[in-house]
Write a protein that holds these residues in place. Sequence first.
Motif, PDB file in Angstrom:
ATOM      1  N   ASP A  48       0.865  -1.185   0.000  1.00 32.46           N
ATOM      2  CA  ASP A  48       0.000   0.000   0.000  1.00 32.46           C
ATOM      3  C   ASP A  48       0.897   1.228   0.000  1.00 32.46           C
ATOM      4  N   GLN A  49       0.956   1.921  -1.146  1.00 37.04           N
ATOM      5  CA  GLN A  49       1.818   3.087  -1.263  1.00 37.04           C
ATOM      6  C   GLN A  49       1.271   4.034  -2.313  1.00 37.04           C
ATOM      7  N   SER A  50       1.282   5.320  -2.022  1.00 34.68           N
ATOM      8  CA  SER A  50       0.849   6.320  -2.984  1.00 34.68           C
ATOM      9  C   SER A  50       2.010   6.694  -3.901  1.00 34.68           C
ATOM     10  N   THR A  51       1.685   7.260  -5.037  1.00 36.49           N
ATOM     11  CA  THR A  51       2.685   7.744  -5.984  1.00 36.49           C
ATOM     12  C   THR A  51       2.847   9.242  -5.790  1.00 36.49           C
ATOM     13  N   GLU A  52       4.085   9.686  -5.597  1.00 32.18           N
ATOM     14  CA  GLU A  52       4.349  11.077  -5.260  1.00 32.18           C
ATOM     15  C   GLU A  52       5.422  11.662  -6.175  1.00 32.18           C
ATOM     16  N   THR A  53       5.392  12.991  -6.315  1.00 31.27           N
ATOM     17  CA  THR A  53       6.455  13.719  -6.994  1.00 31.27           C
ATOM     18  C   THR A  53       7.474  14.181  -5.962  1.00 31.27           C
ATOM     19  N   VAL A  54       8.727  13.824  -6.179  1.00 31.53           N
ATOM     20  CA  VAL A  54       9.816  14.226  -5.291  1.00 31.53           C
ATOM     21  C   VAL A  54      10.862  14.921  -6.162  1.00 31.53           C
ATOM     22  N   GLY A  55      10.882  16.233  -6.147  1.00 26.04           N
ATOM     23  CA  GLY A  55      11.764  16.959  -7.044  1.00 26.04           C
ATOM     24  C   GLY A  55      11.406  16.663  -8.486  1.00 26.04           C
ATOM     25  N   GLU A  56      12.380  16.163  -9.249  1.00 23.06           N
ATOM     26  CA  GLU A  56      12.143  15.798 -10.649  1.00 23.06           C
ATOM     27  C   GLU A  56      11.777  14.324 -10.809  1.00 23.06           C
ATOM     28  N   LEU A  57      11.592  13.646  -9.667  1.00 21.39           N
ATOM     29  CA  LEU A  57      11.329  12.216  -9.710  1.00 21.39           C
ATOM     30  C   LEU A  57       9.863  11.907  -9.425  1.00 21.39           C
ATOM     31  N   LEU A  58       9.424  10.772  -9.935  1.00 23.32           N
ATOM     32  CA  LEU A  58       8.144  10.185  -9.568  1.00 23.32           C
ATOM     33  C   LEU A  58       8.466   8.924  -8.786  1.00 23.32           C
ATOM     34  N   THR A  59       7.867   8.778  -7.606  1.00 21.59           N
ATOM     35  CA  THR A  59       8.220   7.646  -6.759  1.00 21.59           C
ATOM     36  C   THR A  59       6.974   6.970  -6.207  1.00 21.59           C
ATOM     37  N   GLY A  60       7.065   5.662  -6.046  1.00 14.96           N
ATOM     38  CA  GLY A  60       5.953   4.877  -5.520  1.00 14.96           C
ATOM     39  C   GLY A  60       6.219   3.402  -5.757  1.00 14.96           C
ATOM     40  N   LYS A  61       5.189   2.595  -5.596  1.00 19.51           N
ATOM     41  CA  LYS A  61       5.313   1.166  -5.858  1.00 19.51           C
ATOM     42  C   LYS A  61       5.025   0.898  -7.342  1.00 19.51           C
ATOM     43  N   ALA A  62       5.481  -0.225  -7.799  1.00 21.10           N
ATOM     44  CA  ALA A  62       5.091  -0.768  -9.117  1.00 21.10           C
ATOM     45  C   ALA A  62       5.487   0.111 -10.301  1.00 21.10           C
ATOM     46  N   MET A  63       6.480   1.025 -10.124  1.00 21.28           N
ATOM     47  CA  MET A  63       7.047   1.652 -11.320  1.00 21.28           C
ATOM     48  C   MET A  63       7.538   0.549 -12.260  1.00 21.28           C
ATOM     49  N   ASP A  64       7.982  -0.535 -11.676  1.00 21.00           N
ATOM     50  CA  ASP A  64       8.322  -1.766 -12.382  1.00 21.00           C
ATOM     51  C   ASP A  64       7.048  -2.600 -12.507  1.00 21.00           C
ATOM     52  N   ASP A  65       6.386  -2.575 -13.608  1.00 24.75           N
ATOM     53  CA  ASP A  65       6.781  -2.000 -14.879  1.00 24.75           C
ATOM     54  C   ASP A  65       5.689  -1.055 -15.401  1.00 24.75           C
ATOM     55  N   ARG A  66       4.904  -0.509 -14.462  1.00 20.91           N
ATOM     56  CA  ARG A  66       3.778   0.312 -14.917  1.00 20.91           C
ATOM     57  C   ARG A  66       4.241   1.590 -15.615  1.00 20.91           C
ATOM     58  N   ILE A  67       5.457   2.066 -15.286  1.00 17.93           N
ATOM     59  CA  ILE A  67       5.923   3.281 -15.960  1.00 17.93           C
ATOM     60  C   ILE A  67       6.232   3.000 -17.420  1.00 17.93           C
ATOM     61  N   CYS A  68       6.695   1.780 -17.721  1.00 20.30           N
ATOM     62  CA  CYS A  68       6.899   1.399 -19.121  1.00 20.30           C
ATOM     63  C   CYS A  68       5.575   1.052 -19.795  1.00 20.30           C
TER      64      CYS A  68
END
Length: 355
Positions: free
Chosen positions: A165-185
Amino acid sequence: MPTHSLDEAMITELTETSGVPGYEDRVRTLVQDAFDESVDRVRTDAMGNVVGTIDGSGDHEVAVAAHMDEIGFMVSHIESDEDGSGFLELDPLGGWDPRVLKAQRVTVHTEDGDLPGVIGSPPPHTMDAEEREATPDVDDVYIDLGLPAEDVEDRVAVGDLVTMDQSTETVGELLTGKAMDDRICLYAMLQTAAAIEDPDATIHFCATVQEEVGLRGARALGVDVDPDLAIAMDVTVANDVPEFDEGEHVTRLGDGTAIKLKDGSVITSPKVHRRFKSIAEDEEIDYQLEVLPAGGTDTAGFQHTHGAKPVGALSIPNRYMHTVTEAVHRDDVAATVDLLTAFLEREDGTVDYTL
């Protein structure tokens, strides 16, 4: 500068939606909805792979693959303690680093709905020196639902799924959260499908399943879809943090999309990765070269005993992979969309990728 403008709301929805290997249903619905607006036809197969096809004007066919699943767990046992509380024991779905699991919030997906829970972690001052120094193990992980054992047994069954259970957040120039692997692709692939118009090649955009447990969806799909060229998309390691030497970085956040040369499952076709590099330079798209020592990607799913295929891959650099704070740079994501779009728009069957 990248030309693609990020749809952060879509990225958030894709990354926060749950979907472990074999149970990608919620993500699959999002993919199908997106494909309905951008491709000529959509189909699914018996494993749950989704293929959205844009018909080209020629005979040349290209497959692009990104996986839908995220690492998670399956409930393997319900345990009661002497006070009557109920706890869940787990079997991992994918490769977890047990060091990052303690004291995390989770969601248990039951037949009757989702339940919140936490992964227990005893306070350090109640542990002896041997316990504090012991190497953690995934088998030691358990979930506390805050419910009596009888309620847990009524509401949870062996085989229920668990995601972080984790939200997706903007941290500076980054996007961070769970499941960037592989939802960002997956996001980059869907955005490319929306950007492509009247291609020469027929393009099969493939959202695959069960990558995290052995590239299983892509291997099956590689038999079912028979392209002349296959391109995979996945995140890759970015160890560009203080505890690693420069030679261990693999990629660096902010340096552009990563053109894969090899990983633990595949050596990409030289003519394919050289063409990616040439187009990136022509279009002034930032890129870096990826040599990943270990780990596999869906690229390998299209190289099998049923026939040799030229393959390539684009990767998005990702810090803190397989944790709940995976981090990608917004410019790398945009550069990946830009390069994949430019590459596919030039595919007309005239380039010979054979060796």
